[in-house]
Write an enzyme that holds these catalytic residues in place. Structure first.
Site: not given
Length: 687
Positions: A473-474, A477, A480
């Site tokens: 998940h992290e 980021h 992104h």
């Protein structure tokens, strides 16, 4: 770093044209942090003064919009150098200096956001600029500056502006202190080995010893979650759960009450009914009523599932009490939840979490995760040996586009707990990927900060499966931040609507529930053997285990957040206790105050925690519509995703990006199915 001459738009060492430069440095002393903070404020103010002093007839794109955009780029990088160490530096003096720098810079940010002279010239520029003469992103930047000016009250009388400014300054300081209190908390509870019954040997051997020979259990995640899941001594779990939800109770309770009150005052001055309505104006949801409807409808759909799951937990608890000779009180307590939810996975789905983690050593997971991301997004990662960072555990990687070989960014991995370090898992954007003053592209740099179990002399770091999910998940980021190609710093990386920001990384969590990716990032830490197929199949089937209770708890947190920011006189602890009972059916432990430990309330998620569930609607739709249909590891879909969802950053509306990637407007079907719910007929459009 030498200060530039006069009042140049570039601040502190920002004139280098080389786009592959990492301007970040982590060797500053506390004294240097203090000096550079003052210098940064002076130089940045100089640019604002120059823009605000222009005669209206001299206002132009170059002298106004570009000047503000350029100073934002350089200011952002230098600010991160000064305020990021508060979260990660091993040195308490540097953390303290960095926290003070953050406070000063936050006050300065408020001052600059309230510059009516600058705002008037930006408005004038928009009025005199012919429609369609600016490039789309520049026009969006101009509109956003005006919108932010109005949201700061720059169209209101001077005395109202002054009140808003003072409130904003106070809010900044309170938020910093709230999270600093949590980060600096060093509470530990001493337990005997018997009191820690059920925990594996590798966990016990990693604990420090207290003077009386007992083992120290801290309130940090790598201690708290394993103990609540595996310790079969209810009293130990009770003591730890109570201590965890009493962290910083007195000081943060006072801060939270003031935060909520000041936010309401500021929103009222700006003409909004509640703080939630003020915040949500900039999000996809738009109003607090939309959020309330979304949460209420989802809670109603999930409640029957939650009731079934609570009944199963009570059965398990009754059997456990009989087996261990403990009294059975017929109730589920907060300290029972994770223990019995874990038992559901182990008994109903036959997932042995202790065995499973033996197949997830950190090095293997990292190697597999990085390989999957490279393949999926068309990237190449290279470890930079011996790169300077803030701690010896930290690793720095360079990221290139695989097709062109062009470097697009760098990322730091800081994965293990330390005293004083940020206590959760998060991605910090440190250097925005955007255009610099000379038109060259600045390299994007981000850091993933986490608190995974540390290696010991006897064993490597072994990750629980939920930690592997957090890692994915992290790191989503991070991608992104690095893959966005915005022109303006304001739209770089994850600067999208707050109720969309989690969607890109949530979508990538799906890979840790698919067999092929799991095979690629698992291997037994001792024998090197691959994970047994049946173990992975059981894990994948367990994804919907406890889905009702888990998501009802997310709704509780989202509703606490909404209540505090719509009803100013609400008592945080009382509201949390009420919602736990009403929605989750499990009471909060008396005497605790979970909201005082809820970092999101002071970490930029005020009135926006609902965004985790809201954005999951989009993440599930993206995954099931494209990746599940066309190939979970399809480089073609991965590149479409990089192009349509990651590349724009915040330079486009999230709704437009989603439509581009999905080929239609989003729907809730995949989201509801992922929660174990039935989809009746044709589901209404997303949210």
């Amino acid at each position: 770093m030498k200060p530039p001459a006069a009042c140049a738009g570039d601040v502190v060492d920002a004139a280098s044209p080389a786009s592959t430069v990492n301007h970040l440095r982590w060797d500053l002393s506390a004294q240097q942090i203090r000096a550079l903070t003052t210098q940064l404020i002076e130089q940045t103010k100089c640019v604002y003064d120059r823009v605000g002093a222009q005669n209206f007839e001299d206002v132009s794109y170059e002298s106004t919009l570009k000047a503000l955009a350029d100073v934002e780029v350089t200011y952002t990088v230098q600010r991160n150098i000064l305020d990021f160490p508060q979260h990660v530096s091993p040195c308490k003096d540097i953390r303290a200096a960095s926290t003070e720098a953050d406070k000063k810079l936050s006050e300065f940010d408020v001052e600059m956001s309230m510059r009516q002279d600058v705002y008037q010239r930006v408005v004038w520029l928009q009025e005199k600029t012919p429609k369609n003469s600016l490039k789309p992103e520049a026009a969006r930047y101009l509109e956003r500056l005006i919108k932010l000016g109005r949201r700061n009250g720059l169209h209101l009388p001077q005395d109202t502006q002054e009140k808003i400014k003072n409130i904003k300054k106070r809010l900044s300081l309170l938020c910093i202190d709230f999270n600093k209190n949590l980060n600096e908390d060093t509470t530990f509870l001493p337990f005997t080995r018997e009191e820690l019954g059920g925990l594996p040997e590798d966990f016990l051997s990693s604990l420090e010893k207290a003077e009386d020979g007992k083992l120290k259990v801290t309130l940090k995640y790598p201690h708290y979650f394993p103990l609540l899941k595996k310790c079969h001594v209810p009293e130990t779990r009770r003591l730890l759960e109570e201590a965890f939800n009493c962290r910083c109770k007195e000081e943060n309770c006072a801060i939270l009450k003031e935060l909520v009150s000041l936010r309401a005052q500021k929103s009222s001055l700006l003409g909004f009914h509640t703080h939630a309505d003020y915040v949500l104006e900039m999000n996809m949801a738009k109003t607090s009523q939309t959020v309330a409807t979304f949460l209420d409808e989802l809670a109603q759909k999930l409640k029957p599932l939650g009731e079934q799951e609570r009944a199963v937990i009570l059965e398990l608890k009754e059997a456990e009490c009989a087996k261990r000779g403990l009294p059975f009180d017929g109730r589920i307590h907060a300290w029972d939840m994770r223990y019995y939810m874990n038992q559901v996975e182990e008994t109903r789905y036959r997932v042995d979490q202790n065995l499973l983690k033996e197949y997830f050593p950190m090095q293997v997971v990292t190697r597999g995760l990085l390989a999957i991301y490279q393949e999926l997004l068309g990237l190449t990662f290279t470890l930079e040996e011996g790169a300077a960072a803030w701690h010896e555990d930290v690793r720095l990687y360079s990221v290139r586009d695989a097709a062109s070989g062009e470097e697009i960014g760098k990322f730091y991995l800081d994965l293990y707990p330390r005293e004083g370090k940020y206590g959760h898992a998060a991605c910090f954007g440190l250097q925005p990927g955007c255009l610099r003053q000379d038109g060259s592209r600045q390299l994007a740099v981000a850091a993933m900060v986490a608190n995974f179990t540390k290696p010991t002399p006897d064993a490597p770091s072994l990750l629980q499966h939920d930690e592997v999910e957090t890692y994915f998940h992290e790191f989503g980021h991070v991608m992104h931040q690095l893959c966005s190609q915005a022109e303006f710093a304001m739209f770089s990386g994850t600067h999208v609507e707050r109720d969309f920001v989690e969607a890109p990384s949530q979508m990538l969590e799906n890979w840790v529930w698919e067999k092929e990716p799991l095979m690629r990032m698992s291997q037994h830490y001792r024998t090197g053997s691959e994970a047994p197929q049946d173990l992975l199949e059981k894990l994948i089937k367990s994804r919907q285990a406890n889905a009702g209770l888990f998501n009802l708890r997310q709704i509780v947190l989202a509703k606490v957040d909404q209540v505090l920011h719509t009803q100013t006189d609400a008592d945080p602890a009382e509201e949390y206790a009420r919602l736990c009972q009403e929605i989750l059916g499990v009471p909060a432990t008396p005497g605790t105050n979970m909201p005082a430990t809820f970092g999101h309330l002071a970490g930029g998620y005020d009135a926006q925690y609902y965004g985790y569930l809201w954005s999951e609607v989009y993440s599930m739709d993206m995954f099931h519509t494209r990746f599940k249909q066309e190939g979970v590891l399809s480089p073609k879909v991965g590149m479409d995703y990089r192009t349509s969802i990651l590349r724009p950053g915040g330079s486009e509306d999230a709704s437009a990006m989603l439509k581009q990637f999905l080929g239609r407007d989003p729907k809730q079907d995949a989201f509801l199915l992922s929660k174990g719910l039935q989809v009746e007929g044709s589901e209404a459009p997303a949210c």
